[in-house]
Design a protein around this motif. Structure first.
Motif, PDB file in Angstrom:
ATOM      1  N   UNK A  87       0.868  -1.184   0.000  1.00 55.57           N
ATOM      2  CA  UNK A  87       0.000   0.000   0.000  1.00 55.57           C
ATOM      3  C   UNK A  87       0.898   1.224   0.000  1.00 55.57           C
ATOM      4  N   UNK A  88       0.375   2.355  -0.442  1.00 52.08           N
ATOM      5  CA  UNK A  88       1.115   3.608  -0.315  1.00 52.08           C
ATOM      6  C   UNK A  88       0.188   4.698   0.207  1.00 52.08           C
ATOM      7  N   UNK A  89       0.744   5.609   0.967  1.00 52.33           N
ATOM      8  CA  UNK A  89       0.056   6.803   1.430  1.00 52.33           C
ATOM      9  C   UNK A  89       1.078   7.915   1.568  1.00 52.33           C
ATOM     10  N   UNK A  90       0.616   9.125   1.736  1.00 50.98           N
ATOM     11  CA  UNK A  90       1.500  10.283   1.863  1.00 50.98           C
ATOM     12  C   UNK A  90       1.366  10.888   3.254  1.00 50.98           C
ATOM     13  N   UNK A  91       2.501  11.126   3.896  1.00 52.60           N
ATOM     14  CA  UNK A  91       2.495  11.818   5.189  1.00 52.60           C
ATOM     15  C   UNK A  91       2.824  13.285   4.951  1.00 52.60           C
ATOM     16  N   UNK A  92       2.050  14.153   5.524  1.00 53.30           N
ATOM     17  CA  UNK A  92       2.252  15.592   5.387  1.00 53.30           C
ATOM     18  C   UNK A  92       2.824  16.118   6.697  1.00 53.30           C
ATOM     19  N   UNK A  93       4.081  16.559   6.663  1.00 52.88           N
ATOM     20  CA  UNK A  93       4.781  17.011   7.863  1.00 52.88           C
ATOM     21  C   UNK A  93       4.726  18.530   7.994  1.00 52.88           C
ATOM     22  N   UNK A  94       4.685  18.968   9.242  1.00 53.34           N
ATOM     23  CA  UNK A  94       4.823  20.391   9.536  1.00 53.34           C
ATOM     24  C   UNK A  94       6.301  20.755   9.519  1.00 53.34           C
ATOM     25  N   UNK A 125      -0.040   9.022  -7.129  1.00 49.91           N
ATOM     26  CA  UNK A 125       0.776   9.551  -8.227  1.00 49.91           C
ATOM     27  C   UNK A 125       0.107  10.777  -8.841  1.00 49.91           C
ATOM     28  N   UNK A 126      -1.224  10.731  -8.951  1.00 48.77           N
ATOM     29  CA  UNK A 126      -1.952  11.904  -9.459  1.00 48.77           C
ATOM     30  C   UNK A 126      -1.746  13.110  -8.553  1.00 48.77           C
ATOM     31  N   UNK A 127      -1.764  12.886  -7.245  1.00 47.52           N
ATOM     32  CA  UNK A 127      -1.546  13.999  -6.320  1.00 47.52           C
ATOM     33  C   UNK A 127      -0.148  14.581  -6.467  1.00 47.52           C
ATOM     34  N   UNK A 145       5.004   1.630  -8.416  1.00 48.03           N
ATOM     35  CA  UNK A 145       4.805   3.079  -8.304  1.00 48.03           C
ATOM     36  C   UNK A 145       5.874   3.708  -7.407  1.00 48.03           C
ATOM     37  N   UNK A 146       6.290   2.990  -6.366  1.00 46.96           N
ATOM     38  CA  UNK A 146       7.392   3.491  -5.539  1.00 46.96           C
ATOM     39  C   UNK A 146       8.649   3.627  -6.388  1.00 46.96           C
ATOM     40  N   UNK A 147       8.905   2.626  -7.225  1.00 49.67           N
ATOM     41  CA  UNK A 147      10.080   2.672  -8.096  1.00 49.67           C
ATOM     42  C   UNK A 147       9.992   3.857  -9.056  1.00 49.67           C
ATOM     43  N   UNK A 203      15.426  -3.186  -0.020  1.00 51.51           N
ATOM     44  CA  UNK A 203      14.375  -2.263  -0.422  1.00 51.51           C
ATOM     45  C   UNK A 203      13.373  -2.968  -1.329  1.00 51.51           C
ATOM     46  N   UNK A 204      12.066  -2.832  -1.040  1.00 54.68           N
ATOM     47  CA  UNK A 204      11.079  -3.560  -1.856  1.00 54.68           C
ATOM     48  C   UNK A 204      11.097  -3.152  -3.324  1.00 54.68           C
ATOM     49  N   UNK A 205      11.399  -1.878  -3.611  1.00 46.16           N
ATOM     50  CA  UNK A 205      11.397  -1.433  -5.005  1.00 46.16           C
ATOM     51  C   UNK A 205      12.608  -1.934  -5.784  1.00 46.16           C
ATOM     52  N   UNK A 206      13.584  -2.515  -5.074  1.00 45.82           N
ATOM     53  CA  UNK A 206      14.765  -3.056  -5.755  1.00 45.82           C
ATOM     54  C   UNK A 206      14.574  -4.503  -6.196  1.00 45.82           C
ATOM     55  N   UNK A 207      13.402  -5.087  -5.889  1.00 38.60           N
ATOM     56  CA  UNK A 207      13.092  -6.416  -6.395  1.00 38.60           C
ATOM     57  C   UNK A 207      12.732  -6.360  -7.864  1.00 38.60           C
TER      58      UNK A 207
END
Length: 619
Positions: A151-158, A262-264, A287-289, A398-402
């Motif tokens: 899964x993927x999500x985005x964290x928005x940091x202050x 990705x759209x965001x 998508x991470x890759x 790293x999972x994207x390196x598979x």
């Protein structure tokens, strides 16, 4: 009469605003801009024109706004000039569409817009205080159908989150299926495949998501800090406000969590071109890759799951010490027994810490229990008086390196005395013998796999068409006892009467256990059931019970498997198979596999098959 006069006076006194006249070619230029296309979630139609991924009519201001970016832009320009109604400021289009408003104001140099106090949006935006963005990837968790691809999500940091270590106070942007009621796992998987759920964006406290994915689902977390500027992050968050309760289509394989994020990112930085490469499937690791290859990632952090922490703490313990973990976790009075006190102090420190982690692991997802809480408290007191060494966990690959998710296959072999060539395509994404890096041993997820075979007499046939094959072979141990399971369905060739091969449709599944036999060696045994439609059988569908056992070995060359299985049909047919596979990892996205099998059937003589197969992993 007085009310009418008062309303007329209000209209006469209120300032009048009118949208400026903008030339048609300028409107078209703005409508074709990457940013406007991004915030409308438009894609170019295959036969020309546009379509928006948004399925919700209330997102659009123009009647045909879902298919006409220019009409939607013109309608938005008119809307943001509407008079402000006292007491309904938050419903004004400037407040509902802050991202659109800012874009038009900046591009057209609008200085005469009505002044609107968007209190709800301003407070929400101030609470989020967006400054930087981190992409979060919870790794695949096979025991949850909704999570088997990750899964993927985005964290928005202050501002200052890294310096102050306050990431738990951040917010997370998540896109997921909206489920009303409580569908079971099989129904959830089916409706997710077929688009049976709407998808919604949500902005929630990051701590809630962290607890859900790291603790409740026992998934490792990967955090990719992105190099988006504060302005780009704020632009993206502005648009998320516009998507509140707006429904999209949701499909597991393409229009999913990863594709929407990705759209965001393209809203944040319109120069990005991330989504066009995911027309057929959008597997989260791919998508991470893609985000990484676009140069967006500046730092990667790893957070192990609670399960991994528990197993890592218990790894140096011997059998007797693990038994103490179970005893101490269940009854803290055991820590006062002479037998326990005879254990060396430094070993007791490890036992107590493992017992506490086991207790907290078991409490995941359960309502608060005073008895369980007291047990945890007693263990914490023991830990405080005899603390263990700091837990160090080696970061996995790293999972994207598979390897990439789509696979082209080319094989050559013999079946008894007949030579053949085999051609295959698998849409996604990994089996037990595939290139190992980045994937857990014992995990298999294959979706939409087709294999065609050409024999030396130029005879062609469909050898296999798998809709889905999922296997979760998670090893059991003294502390945790997970079930292993598998499910599959599609078409395959089986032995038939008179030496023929029949293409049969089937659904099968099974459950059992997996055990660690040594370093990088697993053994498994499952009981299975199968339902099959076979033209050689009298009944329309025939059930069978059976078994599936084998050994997996991750060796210096790649992955090796030795597997036996059998199906015992109620009509008397007995079908068995023994197979051997060894894959050589030639490169990250190239593998060479040698396979051999012997098939048995009550209907005909045994058949031997050997094949050498080249696998190219390519998105």
């Amino acid at each position: 009469m007085l009310k009418r006069l008062a309303w007329l006076a209000l209209c006469v006194c209120a300032p009048l605003y009118a949208a400026p006249h903008v030339k048609d070619d300028r409107l078209q230029q703005l409508a074709d801009s990457r940013f406007w296309v991004a915030i409308g979630h438009y894609e170019a139609g295959k036969l020309g024109g546009w379509r928006s991924y948004v399925d919700d009519p209330k997102f659009f201001l123009a009647v045909n706004g879902a298919h006409d970016p220019k009409a939607e832009l013109a309608a938005t320009l008119e809307a943001i000039y509407r008079p402000v109604v006292e007491g309904k400021e938050n419903a004004h289009p400037q407040c509902v569409y802050p991202s659109r408003t800012r874009f038009l104001r900046d591009e057209l140099k609008l200085t005469d817009l009505p002044a609107v106090d968007c209190k709800e949006f301003n407070k929400w935006f101030s609470d989020v205080a967006p400054d930087s963005t981190v992409m979060i990837f919870p790794a695949a968790y096979l025991n949850s159908p909704s999570s088997m691809f990750g899964h993927t999500l985005l964290r928005i940091d202050q501002a200052g989150v890294e310096a102050n270590k306050t990431a738990l106070l951040s917010y997370a942007i998540n896109f997921g299926a909206y489920i009303e009621g409580s569908d079971n796992s099989i129904l959830y998987a089916w409706k997710g495949l077929m688009g049976g759920y709407p998808g919604l964006f949500a902005l929630v406290p990051y701590q809630e998501k962290l607890s859900e994915y790291r603790s409740l689902e026992n998934r490792d977390l990967w955090e990719y800090r992105l190099n988006l500027t504060p302005e780009e992050t704020r632009r993206m968050v502005e648009h998320v406000w516009e998507l509140k309760q707006i429904r999209f289509g949701y499909f597991f394989f393409d229009e999913n969590c990863s594709y929407r994020l990705l759209e965001l990112l393209q809203v944040a930085r319109p120069s990005l071109n991330l989504t066009p490469q995911f027309r057929l499937t959008a597997i989260p690791t791919d998508t991470v890759r893609a985000v990484k290859e676009a140069g967006l990632v500046e730092k990667i952090d790893y957070r192990p799951s609670k399960e991994r922490e528990l197993l890592s703490r218990a790894e140096p313990l011997n059998h007797d010490e693990k038994q103490w973990v179970l005893k101490v976790s269940a009854d803290q009075q055991q820590m006062q027994s002479p037998e326990y006190l005879a254990v060396p102090k430094e070993r007791r420190a490890l036992i107590q810490d493992a017992a506490y982690r086991l207790e907290r692991y078991r409490a995941n997802g359960l309502e608060r229990d005073p008895v369980r809480s007291q047990r945890s408290y007693d263990l914490l007191r023991a830990i405080s008086t005899n603390p263990p060494p700091e837990l160090e966990i080696e970061r996995p690959g790293l999972p994207e390196d598979g390897h990439e998710s789509r696979t082209w296959q080319l094989g050559a072999g013999t079946r008894d005395d007949k030579a053949f060539a085999e051609y295959g395509l698998r849409m996604a994404y990994h089996d037990l013998n595939d290139n190992a890096y980045g994937f857990p041993l014992g995990a298999q997820i294959e979706i939409l796999q087709l294999k065609l075979r050409q024999y030396e007499d130029s005879r062609w046939q469909v050898q296999q068409l798998d809709l889905a094959t999922i296997r979760s072979l998670t090893p059991r141990n003294e502390l945790l006892q997970p079930w292993s399971w598998q499910v599959a369905g599609g078409l395959e060739r089986v032995l038939g009467k008179h030496g023929d091969e029949n293409l049969v449709s089937h659904v099968n599944g099974g459950a059992g256990g997996t055990w660690k036999l040594g370093d990088d060696v697993l053994g498994f045994a499952l009981g299975t059931v199968r339902i099959e439609h076979n033209n050689d059988f009298d009944a329309l569908v025939s059930p069978a019970a059976g078994f599936n056992t084998g050994v997996l070995w991750r060796n210096p060359l790649g992955n090796f498997s030795l597997e036996t299985k059998g199906d015992y049909f109620t009509n008397g047919e007995v079908r068995r198979n023994i197979s051997l596979n060894q894959q050589w990892e030639l490169s990250r996205n190239l593998g060479l596999r040698l396979s051999a099998q012997r098939e048995f059937s009550q209907l005909t003589s045994p058949v031997n098959e050997v094949m050498l197969e080249l696998k190219w992993y390519h998105y």
